[in-house]
Design a protein around this motif. Structure first.
Motif, PDB file in Angstrom:
ATOM      1  N   GLU A   9       0.834  -1.206   0.000  1.00 43.64           N
ATOM      2  CA  GLU A   9       0.000   0.000   0.000  1.00 43.64           C
ATOM      3  C   GLU A   9       0.872   1.261   0.000  1.00 43.64           C
ATOM      4  O   GLU A   9       0.678   2.165  -0.820  1.00 43.64           O
ATOM      5  N   LEU A  89      -0.140 -18.464  -4.171  1.00 40.77           N
ATOM      6  CA  LEU A  89      -1.392 -18.556  -3.399  1.00 40.77           C
ATOM      7  C   LEU A  89      -1.336 -19.772  -2.495  1.00 40.77           C
ATOM      8  O   LEU A  89      -1.803 -19.747  -1.362  1.00 40.77           O
ATOM      9  N   SER A 131      -5.387 -10.116 -13.256  1.00 42.25           N
ATOM     10  CA  SER A 131      -6.120  -8.886 -12.941  1.00 42.25           C
ATOM     11  C   SER A 131      -5.142  -7.784 -12.507  1.00 42.25           C
ATOM     12  O   SER A 131      -5.245  -6.638 -12.960  1.00 42.25           O
TER      13      SER A 131
ATOM     14  N   HIS B   3       0.127 -17.557   0.342  1.00 37.11           N
ATOM     15  CA  HIS B   3      -1.008 -16.803   0.898  1.00 37.11           C
ATOM     16  C   HIS B   3      -1.923 -17.709   1.726  1.00 37.11           C
ATOM     17  O   HIS B   3      -2.404 -17.311   2.769  1.00 37.11           O
ATOM     18  N   LEU B   4      -2.152 -18.930   1.232  1.00 40.66           N
ATOM     19  CA  LEU B   4      -3.019 -19.862   1.969  1.00 40.66           C
ATOM     20  C   LEU B   4      -2.154 -20.809   2.793  1.00 40.66           C
ATOM     21  O   LEU B   4      -1.083 -21.217   2.357  1.00 40.66           O
ATOM     22  N   LYS B  87     -10.273 -13.703   4.318  1.00 36.54           N
ATOM     23  CA  LYS B  87      -9.072 -12.879   4.442  1.00 36.54           C
ATOM     24  C   LYS B  87      -8.966 -11.983   3.212  1.00 36.54           C
ATOM     25  O   LYS B  87      -8.869 -12.498   2.090  1.00 36.54           O
ATOM     26  N   PRO B  88      -8.994 -10.654   3.381  1.00 35.68           N
ATOM     27  CA  PRO B  88      -8.932  -9.809   2.181  1.00 35.68           C
ATOM     28  C   PRO B  88      -7.564  -9.859   1.527  1.00 35.68           C
ATOM     29  O   PRO B  88      -6.568 -10.175   2.182  1.00 35.68           O
ATOM     30  N   LEU B  89      -7.509  -9.548   0.235  1.00 37.32           N
ATOM     31  CA  LEU B  89      -6.215  -9.466  -0.450  1.00 37.32           C
ATOM     32  C   LEU B  89      -5.440  -8.267   0.087  1.00 37.32           C
ATOM     33  O   LEU B  89      -4.221  -8.330   0.254  1.00 37.32           O
ATOM     34  N   PHE B  90      -6.170  -7.216   0.424  1.00 35.33           N
ATOM     35  CA  PHE B  90      -5.543  -5.922   0.714  1.00 35.33           C
ATOM     36  C   PHE B  90      -6.356  -5.245   1.805  1.00 35.33           C
ATOM     37  O   PHE B  90      -7.590  -5.234   1.749  1.00 35.33           O
ATOM     38  N   ASP B  91      -5.670  -4.690   2.775  1.00 34.59           N
ATOM     39  CA  ASP B  91      -6.365  -4.052   3.895  1.00 34.59           C
ATOM     40  C   ASP B  91      -6.088  -2.548   3.839  1.00 34.59           C
ATOM     41  O   ASP B  91      -5.098  -2.067   4.391  1.00 34.59           O
ATOM     42  N   CYS B  92      -6.963  -1.820   3.145  1.00 32.81           N
ATOM     43  CA  CYS B  92      -6.728  -0.388   2.880  1.00 32.81           C
ATOM     44  C   CYS B  92      -6.670   0.425   4.175  1.00 32.81           C
ATOM     45  O   CYS B  92      -7.600   0.392   4.982  1.00 32.81           O
ATOM     46  N   VAL B 120      -8.387  -1.442  -7.403  1.00 33.40           N
ATOM     47  CA  VAL B 120      -7.637  -2.421  -8.225  1.00 33.40           C
ATOM     48  C   VAL B 120      -7.489  -3.735  -7.452  1.00 33.40           C
ATOM     49  O   VAL B 120      -7.650  -4.830  -8.008  1.00 33.40           O
ATOM     50  N   MET B 121      -7.209  -3.618  -6.164  1.00 29.84           N
ATOM     51  CA  MET B 121      -7.006  -4.813  -5.335  1.00 29.84           C
ATOM     52  C   MET B 121      -8.315  -5.598  -5.164  1.00 29.84           C
ATOM     53  O   MET B 121      -8.310  -6.836  -5.164  1.00 29.84           O
ATOM     54  N   GLN B 123     -10.705  -5.749  -7.273  1.00 32.52           N
ATOM     55  CA  GLN B 123     -10.977  -6.420  -8.550  1.00 32.52           C
ATOM     56  C   GLN B 123     -10.150  -7.717  -8.656  1.00 32.52           C
ATOM     57  O   GLN B 123     -10.662  -8.751  -9.077  1.00 32.52           O
ATOM     58  N   ALA B 124      -8.885  -7.642  -8.255  1.00 33.36           N
ATOM     59  CA  ALA B 124      -8.015  -8.830  -8.309  1.00 33.36           C
ATOM     60  C   ALA B 124      -8.502  -9.891  -7.319  1.00 33.36           C
ATOM     61  O   ALA B 124      -8.487 -11.097  -7.609  1.00 33.36           O
ATOM     62  N   ALA B 127     -11.469 -11.634  -8.770  1.00 32.79           N
ATOM     63  CA  ALA B 127     -11.075 -12.593  -9.812  1.00 32.79           C
ATOM     64  C   ALA B 127     -10.644 -13.916  -9.173  1.00 32.79           C
ATOM     65  O   ALA B 127     -11.019 -15.002  -9.624  1.00 32.79           O
ATOM     66  N   MET B 128      -9.871 -13.802  -8.090  1.00 33.53           N
ATOM     67  CA  MET B 128      -9.396 -15.010  -7.394  1.00 33.53           C
ATOM     68  C   MET B 128     -10.563 -15.753  -6.750  1.00 33.53           C
ATOM     69  O   MET B 128     -10.692 -16.973  -6.887  1.00 33.53           O
TER      70      MET B 128
END
Lengths: 180, 180
Positions: A9, A89, A131, B3-4, B87-92, B120-121, B123-124, B127-128
């Motif tokens: 970020e 992943l 993406s 990630h997992l 679990k989010p991809l991104f934690d704004c 953007v995050m 959206q990605a 997709a996943m």
């Protein structure tokens, strides 16, 4: 906790300011001050971005960071991989080979090709990466540019130029600093 | 690190065996033994799968776990979310509001809508998640079924039934255990 760390970020926010600063290099201290974030934290991120060619560093009083290539050529995937490394992943441990019925000697059919579970995960990972690869710094800078008033963009430009001038000592000193 | 976590891998492998075991409940110990993995590790995963309705537990000597619904209705996304949480991809962190030029009072235009980077995050991430949601346990079990020889599938069935019989004491004792 999210999959991507806060480094991503902070890194992307910095890069967006560098889109705006163009040929004027910005120091880590300036990038941190402009965004109200920790300079020591940014100092850990920028060497990774530099190694990936996303930013270019220059030395000296006018030194700092510029983008290493045009923002159209910097995708979100480039940035994420530069900062986090290519983190999969799923990290397949080949559990399939340990089945008790194989008695330590998994047959060829069982180990042929990618494990079906891993295959599903690779497909999901590809969807995510595709993406991220489809979006560039230029895209997001354009989105921001449409949102921000012209006055703000001018203020930022002035802020960057003022700070660069302070560093290079090319600006007239304010009266209060003049000898009395 | 991926990630997992490995919990997802172990969980999915167990669920695939439960597709095969059908109405015969399998204990954590049996699932661990069949796959050569740690029963104490599995014991932490199954309550999460049960809470999400992916498996159903039964008590008693014949007890254990069965699938909680048909394998066509269990997606990889269901399993990942059950085990890892969503679990989010991104934690704004809303870095945008901290811009020094806003002096602690970010204007409305700056905070309107989702931050473009976060967009953007998201959206990605979608997709996943869409990719994981499109694959079910039934799909992967079918892939495995096409790969494994019939003899192996029969051996597994026999292994499961033998172990269930051992637990319920319904099987004839082998001769060596007979009183001499």
């Amino acid at each position: 906790m999210a999959h991507l760390t806060i480094s991503v970020e902070y890194g992307i926010h910095c890069l967006l300011w560098l889109v705006g600063s163009g040929d004027t290099a910005m120091s880590i201290r300036e990038l941190a001050e402009l965004q109200g974030i920790s300079p020591s934290f940014l100092a850990k991120i920028f060497p990774k971005l530099e190694k990936a060619g996303i930013v270019a560093a220059s030395e000296g009083v006018r030194g700092g960071y510029r983008l290493g290539r045009s923002p159209e050529e910097i995708s979100f995937l480039d940035i994420v991989d530069a900062i986090e490394g290519h983190k999969p992943l799923f990290d397949c441990q080949e559990v399939r080979e340990r089945c008790a019925l194989f008695a330590g000697k998994p047959p060829e059919w069982a180990m042929k090709g990618v494990c079906a579970i891993h295959g599903v995960m690779l497909q999901a990972e590809k969807a995510m990466r595709d993406s991220l690869a489809s979006q560039t710094l230029a895209d997001v800078a354009a989105t921001f540019g449409r949102k921000a008033p012209d006055a703000f963009l001018k203020d930022v430009r002035a802020w960057v130029d003022d700070h660069a001038a302070d560093r290079t000592g090319r600006r007239d000193k304010p009266a209060k600093d003049a000898p009395s």
